[in-house]
Design an enzyme around this catalytic site. Structure first.
Site, short mmCIF file in Angstrom:
data_model
loop_
_atom_site.label_atom_id
_atom_site.label_comp_id
_atom_site.label_asym_id
_atom_site.label_seq_id
_atom_site.Cartn_x
_atom_site.Cartn_y
_atom_site.Cartn_z
N ASP A 58 0.86 -1.18 0.00
CA ASP A 58 0.00 0.00 0.00
C ASP A 58 0.90 1.23 0.00
OD1 ASP A 58 -2.19 1.67 0.11
OD2 ASP A 58 -3.12 0.66 1.81
N TRP A 59 0.34 2.36 -0.35
CA TRP A 59 1.12 3.56 -0.62
C TRP A 59 1.71 4.14 0.69
CZ3 TRP A 59 -0.18 1.21 -4.55
CH2 TRP A 59 -0.08 1.69 -5.85
#
Length: 782
Positions: free
Chosen positions: A271-272
């Site tokens: 995930d970012w």
């Protein structure tokens, strides 16, 4: 440098230089050998935050698709292109406008995940997401960062609207259908957030502490079904920790379970974010760091040079990246149009939403007669909430509200009321715009306007001019924060409650009906007021065509067939997980750039914020309520229709391998055509384990049945689906003994049963993985 010197020497000596290989599907080994260590490492790290615009993080951008969430890096000399990764679960999210052109790049706002799960129709979901995948393709993207398929552990999770259900089988089957639809267009998905990302509060570091059985049976099962049935191109590892290990750095999760046990073949991306544990993430099986930073390249290079990451480990991840890249449209040189058929896709979105709205109450009020004059109240009636906020928000060309939908359906919305609301909404939006801070608007989406205070005198004045009253109650939620167990969120505000009661009193006194439409992203309290209106329609946040769908159902042009994919409890504290959820937390959101996650500040861990104990174990949703015999407002699987269905002739057979085949005859015994969702629950012998009273093991939706017609609905259940996870043996086990198949219209409405017997016990060994440091003290349910 050494390679450049050799090439130069060859040129000077007049020798021919071997041509550089170019990546294709059949020469991955050759490319792997041709890549330098530095090039290999760059393939494992995204192009950086600058590739993510979405109208929020940069004003102008030279990225391949402006507004896309991220990209991978290219190695041009070997024919390795960049690929484009874009949000999100309710439709593609890219910038709707671009510098240097007057053209627009809107995307379709499809129904959110909870609406799709409420259809209980996997074929319909696959059809809809095929259209979604086509927009990904035609706008030049390669991967849609969806579906979100975390379990509805608690109704106040801010992103539940993106997710499907409190039940892992329903979640998994919906996710598999979603993935198949998108990937049928030659683009990929990223199933997320893997795993146990059950709250937004402090999601970057929260430690989800739970038993292996709860982990396996509930929080991983939906992903397991999706991986095995749909082969997602990518899986996105979540920010949070699981039993002390960061998901992104957990070899147990990403390799032992995902790949070794489930046979997953695609890549895993983070995930970012930018955690310091890049090296651990690579070794765990995270192939792609997103959005990517130069420090991550430096960390991996250093680890390869000092042997912390072996050459074999590096090559394994790079090989998977190359196998992913050759699947993409960008690698194939697809000439995307930037002109998907948005009109056709809007029709698809509308069709899907029609089956996802749930009729909760109907005391003879619906369907409405045609051509009525409607007193339409509620901000949501004129400023309809099509979807949630955050990465699940879609930049769509329009949202069709309830007022517009009713007019299109031939009703007459009172213009005095409409004008009053329109002016109020415009005023409040101007105030919000003037007070807005930062540039996250397009990313986050618009907030819901507070409800207007409507006087009793005004309602009484409007009553003689109208035939029926409709009140739309609106809520929204989204990425970065969880909902709260307070008025205006979980419960109605004082203004909402007073307006509901006043409208009902005034219209009932005049012999007229009053209807409530719930335009909400997640569960709210209903038990204290649901008896006041004559009908309650749960519209959810059903996409850009939502207002038209609401009108069609109110008018009877569409017979509602949606069923709840979660339980509506009487009180919030009835939910076992409520004791271990941050429902009163008012600290920093997960977007706050000054949290301890970013600053590295040390602090005393806070319960339900820095760590969350899943003491409810497997007792989530209907598993708890049906076993404990506790009253609910609406049970799992519940939903009304304008017709009635009869169940008959239950049949169950067991094969030699323990597989179960079952059937039930469903007959429309009402006066109008409709569809029915049949839910097959199973009551199992304990086999040494405490088990829920019943568990969903299969489901199916009938075709549109005309009055008096029947359909034989069939089900197949493999013996592994019947299994429970035994922590002592670390194995999935299907007990021998007597079972009961329960054919239900909901978890609380079983219409027919049939007994069957599994002759011998069966087991499937699993690795001991993600074991908590200390045993979780789970609640006991009789």
């Amino acid at each position: 440098m050494r390679k450049l010197l050799l090439i130069s020497a060859a040129l000077l000596s007049g020798l021919s230089v071997p041509a550089q290989p170019r990546l294709d599907k059949n020469n991955i080994d050759e490319i792997l050998n041709a890549l330098t260590t530095e090039e290999k490492v760059t393939l494992l790290v995204g192009s950086g935050w600058g590739s993510m615009t979405a109208g929020s993080l940069t004003a102008a951008n030279e990225s391949l698709v402006p507004g896309a969430a991220g990209t991978t890096r290219a190695v041009p000399r070997l024919g390795i292109p960049q690929t484009v990764l874009a949000d999100g679960p309710a439709g593609l999210r890219i910038n709707p406008t671009r510098h240097g052109t007057d053209a627009t790049f809107f995307c379709t706002g499809f129904p959110v995940g909870t609406v799709l799960a409420s259809t209980w129709n996997t074929a319909l979901v696959q059809e809809m997401t095929s259209a979604m995948g086509n927009e990904v393709l035609e706008y030049g993207c390669d991967v849609l960062l969806a579906p979100g398929q975390n379990l509805h552990r608690n109704p106040l999770c801010g992103r539940n609207f993106e997710y499907f259900s409190e039940d892992p089988l329903l979640s998994g089957k919906m996710a598999a259908a979603y993935i198949k639809g998108v990937q049928s267009q030659g683009v990929g998905v990223s199933a997320k957030h893997f795993a146990v990302n059950s709250q937004e509060t402090n999601r970057m570091v929260d430690d989800a502490r739970l038993s292996p059985r709860a982990l396996r049976e509930l929080y991983l099962k939906g992903f397991e079904i999706a991986v095995k049935e749909a082969d997602p191109w990518t899986v996105m590892s979540s920010y949070n920790r699981i039993n002390g290990q960061f998901s992104q750095q957990s070899h147990d999760l990403l390799t032992t379970i995902l790949r070794d046990e489930w046979g997953y073949r695609g890549i895993v991306m983070t995930d970012w974010g930018f955690k310091e544990g890049t090296v651990a993430a690579v070794k765990a099986g995270n192939d792609l760091m997103e959005p990517g930073m130069e420090q991550e390249i430096e960390r991996i290079l250093a680890a390869v040079k000092d042997g912390t990451i072996s050459r074999e480990e590096l090559d394994t991840n790079v090989r998977r990246m190359l196998e992913f890249i050759v699947r993409t449209p960008r690698f194939a040189g697809y000439r995307y149009s930037n002109k998907p058929d948005l009109k056709a896709h809007a029709a698809v979105a509308r069709n899907a939403a029609e089956e996802g709205l749930v009729l909760l109450e109907n005391n003879g009020a619906l369907p409405l007669d045609g051509g009525l004059n409607v007193a339409l109240y509620g901000v949501g009636a004129y400023d309809f909430v099509a979807g949630g906020t955050g990465s699940g928000n879609v930049n769509k060309a329009y949202v069709k509200g309830v007022a517009e939908g009713l007019e299109e359906a031939g009703y007459h919305v009172n213009q005095d009321i409409a004008s009053w609301y329109t002016k109020y909404i415009d005023l409040k939006k101007t105030e919000l715009k003037n007070n807005a801070a930062g540039g996250l608007g397009i990313l986050l989406g618009d907030p819901v306007i507070p409800e207007m205070n409507v006087s009793r005198s005004f309602i009484k004045k409007m009553e003689p001019r109208t035939d029926v009253a409709v009140l739309v109650i609106a809520r929204n939620a989204g990425e970065g924060a969880d909902r709260k167990a307070v008025d205006g969120d979980w419960t109605l505000t004082g203004d909402e409650r007073e307006m509901l009661q006043t409208i009902a009193d005034v219209y009932h006194a005049a012999g007229k009906k009053m209807i409530v439409v719930l335009n909400i992203g997640g569960v709210i309290e209903t038990a204290s007021w649901k008896q006041i209106p004559d009908a309650v329609l749960l519209a959810w946040t059903p996409g850009q065509e939502g207002g038209a769908v609401v009108a069609d159902i109110l008018a009877g042009k569409v017979n509602p067939s949606g069923k709840l994919p979660m339980t509506f409890p009487v009180n919030y504290l009835d939910i076992p997980s409520s004791a271990n959820f941050p429902y009163e937390y008012n600290g920093s959101s997960s977007f706050d750039p000054f949290t301890s996650f970013l600053t590295g500040a040390k602090k005393t861990p806070v319960r339900n914020v820095d760590y969350t104990e899943y003491k409810e174990g497997i007792w989530v949703g209907y598993r708890y309520f049906q076993t404990a015999g506790k009253a609910v407002s609406y049970p799992f699987g519940y939903g009304l229709s304008y017709t009635s269905f009869k169940y008959s002739k239950p049949v169950v057979k067991v094969g030699k391998d323990g597989s179960v085949s079952a059937s039930i005859t469903v007959t429309n015994v009402g006066a109008v055509a409709g569809k029915e969702v049949v839910q097959l629950y199973v009551t199992a012998p304990d086999g040494g384990l405490v088990k829920p009273a019943l568990e969903l093991k299969a489901f199916a939706k009938t075709a549109q049945l005309a009055p008096g017609t029947s359909e034989v609905v069939t089900f197949s259940i493999d013996p592994y689906t019947l299994a429970s996870f035994n922590e002592d043996s670390s194995a999935w086990e299907t007990a021998a003994g007597n079972y009961l198949a329960c054919f239900g219209a909901s978890a609380a409405d079983i219409r027919a049963t049939a007994a069957f017997k599994e002759a011998k016990p069966l087991s499937w060994p699993a690795h001991r993985a993600l074991i908590p440091e200390n045993p979780i003290e789970e609640i006991k349910v009789k």
